[in-house]
Each structure stands twice: as C-alpha cells, then as structure tokens.
Motif scaffolding. Structure first.
Motif, PDB file in Angstrom:
ATOM      1  N   UNK A  81       9.230   5.261  33.899  1.00  0.00           N
ATOM      2  CA  UNK A  81       9.843   6.113  34.922  1.00  0.00           C
ATOM      3  C   UNK A  81      10.728   7.177  34.284  1.00  0.00           C
ATOM      4  N   UNK A  82      11.509   6.759  33.295  1.00  0.00           N
ATOM      5  CA  UNK A  82      12.394   7.706  32.612  1.00  0.00           C
ATOM      6  C   UNK A  82      11.588   8.793  31.903  1.00  0.00           C
ATOM      7  N   UNK A  83      10.514   8.397  31.222  1.00  0.00           N
ATOM      8  CA  UNK A  83       9.737   9.346  30.420  1.00  0.00           C
ATOM      9  C   UNK A  83       8.792  10.203  31.248  1.00  0.00           C
ATOM     10  N   UNK A  84       8.169   9.620  32.277  1.00  0.00           N
ATOM     11  CA  UNK A  84       7.145  10.339  33.035  1.00  0.00           C
ATOM     12  C   UNK A  84       7.697  11.126  34.230  1.00  0.00           C
ATOM     13  N   UNK A  85       8.718  10.568  34.881  1.00  0.00           N
ATOM     14  CA  UNK A  85       9.110  11.119  36.172  1.00  0.00           C
ATOM     15  C   UNK A  85      10.472  11.835  36.186  1.00  0.00           C
ATOM     16  N   UNK A  86      11.378  11.504  35.292  1.00  0.00           N
ATOM     17  CA  UNK A  86      12.693  12.141  35.356  1.00  0.00           C
ATOM     18  C   UNK A  86      13.348  12.255  33.979  1.00  0.00           C
ATOM     19  N   UNK A  87      12.647  12.769  32.969  1.00  0.00           N
ATOM     20  CA  UNK A  87      13.228  12.793  31.624  1.00  0.00           C
ATOM     21  C   UNK A  87      14.459  13.684  31.508  1.00  0.00           C
ATOM     22  N   UNK A  88      14.468  14.818  32.211  1.00  0.00           N
ATOM     23  CA  UNK A  88      15.604  15.734  32.099  1.00  0.00           C
ATOM     24  C   UNK A  88      16.877  15.100  32.645  1.00  0.00           C
ATOM     25  N   UNK A  89      16.753  14.435  33.794  1.00  0.00           N
ATOM     26  CA  UNK A  89      17.937  13.825  34.409  1.00  0.00           C
ATOM     27  C   UNK A  89      18.521  12.740  33.513  1.00  0.00           C
ATOM     28  N   UNK A  90      17.664  11.862  32.981  1.00  0.00           N
ATOM     29  CA  UNK A  90      18.174  10.759  32.175  1.00  0.00           C
ATOM     30  C   UNK A  90      18.624  11.224  30.794  1.00  0.00           C
ATOM     31  N   UNK A  91      18.102  12.347  30.335  1.00  0.00           N
ATOM     32  CA  UNK A  91      18.612  12.904  29.088  1.00  0.00           C
ATOM     33  C   UNK A  91      20.052  13.353  29.265  1.00  0.00           C
ATOM     34  N   UNK A  92      20.359  13.824  30.475  1.00  0.00           N
ATOM     35  CA  UNK A  92      21.731  14.260  30.771  1.00  0.00           C
ATOM     36  C   UNK A  92      22.625  13.096  31.194  1.00  0.00           C
ATOM     37  N   UNK A  93      22.028  12.002  31.665  1.00  0.00           N
ATOM     38  CA  UNK A  93      22.792  10.829  32.123  1.00  0.00           C
ATOM     39  C   UNK A  93      22.204   9.561  31.495  1.00  0.00           C
ATOM     40  N   UNK A  94      22.260   9.407  30.188  1.00  0.00           N
ATOM     41  CA  UNK A  94      21.609   8.270  29.519  1.00  0.00           C
ATOM     42  C   UNK A  94      22.153   6.912  29.950  1.00  0.00           C
ATOM     43  N   UNK A  95      23.418   6.856  30.368  1.00  0.00           N
ATOM     44  CA  UNK A  95      23.997   5.570  30.766  1.00  0.00           C
ATOM     45  C   UNK A  95      23.321   5.003  32.004  1.00  0.00           C
ATOM     46  N   UNK A  96      22.665   5.848  32.804  1.00  0.00           N
ATOM     47  CA  UNK A  96      22.038   5.389  34.034  1.00  0.00           C
ATOM     48  C   UNK A  96      20.653   4.782  33.799  1.00  0.00           C
ATOM     49  N   UNK A  97      20.173   4.862  32.582  1.00  0.00           N
ATOM     50  CA  UNK A  97      18.855   4.291  32.287  1.00  0.00           C
ATOM     51  C   UNK A  97      18.838   2.789  32.553  1.00  0.00           C
ATOM     52  N   UNK A  98      19.938   2.116  32.288  1.00  0.00           N
ATOM     53  CA  UNK A  98      19.969   0.655  32.433  1.00  0.00           C
ATOM     54  C   UNK A  98      20.274   0.219  33.863  1.00  0.00           C
ATOM     55  N   UNK A  99      20.506   1.144  34.775  1.00  0.00           N
ATOM     56  CA  UNK A  99      20.849   0.778  36.152  1.00  0.00           C
ATOM     57  C   UNK A  99      19.575   0.507  36.962  1.00  0.00           C
ATOM     58  N   UNK A 100      18.920  -0.571  36.629  1.00  0.00           N
ATOM     59  CA  UNK A 100      17.654  -0.910  37.282  1.00  0.00           C
ATOM     60  C   UNK A 100      17.837  -1.193  38.761  1.00  0.00           C
ATOM     61  N   UNK A 101      19.006  -1.670  39.151  1.00  0.00           N
ATOM     62  CA  UNK A 101      19.237  -2.028  40.547  1.00  0.00           C
ATOM     63  C   UNK A 101      19.253  -0.808  41.466  1.00  0.00           C
ATOM     64  N   UNK A 102      19.333   0.388  40.904  1.00  0.00           N
ATOM     65  CA  UNK A 102      19.311   1.607  41.696  1.00  0.00           C
ATOM     66  C   UNK A 102      17.891   2.126  41.904  1.00  0.00           C
TER      67      UNK A 102
END
Length: 292
Positions: A81-102
C-alpha cells in the motif's frame, strides 16, 4: 433521482469495545480469514483423495506455517500500500507507516508477502513450494471475501457513480450525494465466493495432483475478477485514473494475469503428481507420530 437509491446501512466500524480497547470489523476479517483458512487448509492436507495419496505436507507443518503467512500478509500488504498507492504521503510522514489500525493495505503487496513466506517456509522445511502455494491459494478467497465485507461495513473503497435506476445503487455516507455501485460486494462475490467455488471444484477433480495448477488458477482468476471489478470501483483519490483510463488495481493485475496463465500451462504440461513423485522429500510426511 438519488431518492431511489438504497440508503447505506449505518454499521459501527467497531465490532467490540472493551474500555479503551476497540476491535474493528476489519481486524476481525483478517483474523477470521486466517483462522478459517487454516481450518480448511488442514482438511485439504488430510485428504488422500485430493492428492492421490499422502499429501507432501503434514497438518503440523501447516500449523507452523500460519505464523509465517500471517506475517507475509500483514507486512506485504502494508508495504504494498505504501509503495503502490501512497508513496509520496508516506515519504513525508514515515512514522505513519506502522499505523496499521488506521487502514491502508494492498492485496497485491499481501500476495507478494505470501509468496515470500511460502518460498522461505518450503525451503526451510524441505517441502514442495508449488504444493504449499496451491494450499495457500486455495484458502485465500476466504480472507478476500471477509476483507471486502469489512470494506463495505467501513463504507470505504466504494464504487463509481451508478445509474439511479439501478436497484442496488447506494449512497455511501462519505461518498457524496451520488448513488454508487457497491463495488465491495461485487468484489466479495467475484474474488471470494466465485473464486473459492471454482478452486474447491478443481481440487475435487484432482487439481492438486498437478503442482502449481491451483496456484496459477488463483492468480489468473483473481486478476480477471479484479480487472472486472475495477470498472465499477472508484479509483483511489490520490491516484485517480492512470494511463489510458486504467487504475492502479488494473495495472497491478495485468502482470498477474500473464504470470498466472504461464504457471497453469507449466503445471498442466508437467504431468500429474501421481505419475511423477515430488522431487523434494518430506521427512515429516512419512512419520507415524502425528501431533495433530
């Protein structure tokens, strides 16, 4: 015109709340998919008729494999999901990668995670990779079905605007005023019920005797079902429509379709397991001690 559309049944995304702890339907879908898949996988392994003899994998080995495949699904699904669908957002907010519950999981990433888990476990325990892949894919539609139902309950991944005269067109609470296709239910039917039924019928007809046939069929049929569903599903807002009006789900499914067909052809050309014993021995399969 929109008054004719079905109102969305207002589900609570939280299935059970115990004080500060909340269990969501989406989490239950993953848990249910893994548990029911494990139960069905053990039944497949125990069926001598399906394999044309003893299965190359024992029930105990399937029990051990559950942890491996669970990690593969979760890690692969999130990374995908991070790589295919929203790489720009998670590159700017890397701490949110582990928030699976969201939320935020990708089937294609989860499938790749399963592939890694299957290959690693099979090599470690010296069991046939293709046969383990066959079992994993045979139970996969159970999790897909439950996951799409959870998507519907959460009012997410809804469909494109539909003709208001469509009897089952639905206005989703976070999808604007337009009636839309309940594409989550389309996917639950195609990727879950139909795919499970076809693969189960193939197993009854002896498909497990040709290692890789269920694996290739799952990849092929899922890709076809996903491409069809994408014509009714609203693209992810951060991506929209891509080249030629295709969606990310379509683009990721096209190579799956090609690979799946190649695996089916190779499995059918290779011959049956009954006439050509598996090349990799399975010491656990011959033991008389069953810790089941």
């Amino acid at each position: 015109m929109t008054l004719a559309a079905l109102p969305f049944p207002m589900f609570d995304p939280v299935a059970l709340a115990l004080g500060p702890f909340a269990i969501r339907w989406y989490a239950l879908a993953y848990i249910g998919g893994i548990v029911f898949g494990w139960i069905y996988a053990r039944q497949i392994v125990k069926s001598r008729r399906a394999w044309g003899g003893a299965a190359p994998i024992t029930p105990v080995q399937m029990d051990d494999f559950i942890l491996w495949v669970t990690l593969g699904i979760i890690l692969g699904g999130r990374i995908g999901y991070v790589a295919f669908y929203n790489p720009a957002y998670f590159a700017a907010h890397p701490a949110e990668i582990i928030r699976l519950w969201e939320g935020g999981m990708s089937f294609h990433g989860g499938f790749l995670g399963c592939v890694v888990a299957v290959m690693a476990f099979a090599r470690r325990h010296r069991i046939p990779i293709l046969s383990l892949g066959d079992i994993t894919c045979a139970v996969g539609p159970i999790g897909l079905f439950l996951g799409r139902i959870a998507n519907f309950i959460n009012s997410e991944l809804w469909g494109r605007p539909a003709d208001p005269s469509l009897p089952w067109a639905m206005v989703f609470p976070n999808g604007g005023p337009l009636p839309r296709h309940p594409s989550q239910l389309y996917e639950a039917a195609l990727e879950g019920i139909l795919l499970f039924t076809v693969l189960a019928l193939m197993i009854r007809l002896g498909a497990l005797k040709r290692p890789g046939l269920i694996l290739g069929s799952f990849i092929t049929l899922y890709a076809m079902a996903r491409i069809v569903s994408e014509f009714f599903r609203e693209p992810d807002p951060q991506l929209g429509f891509l080249w030629g009006g295709l969606t990310m789900g379509m683009l990721l499914s096209i190579p799956m379709l090609i690979i799946g067909l190649a695996i089916v052809y190779a499995a059918w050309s290779r011959g049956s397991r009954a006439s050509d014993a598996q090349a990799i021995p399975n010491p656990g399969a011959s033991t008389k001690v069953d810790r089941d």
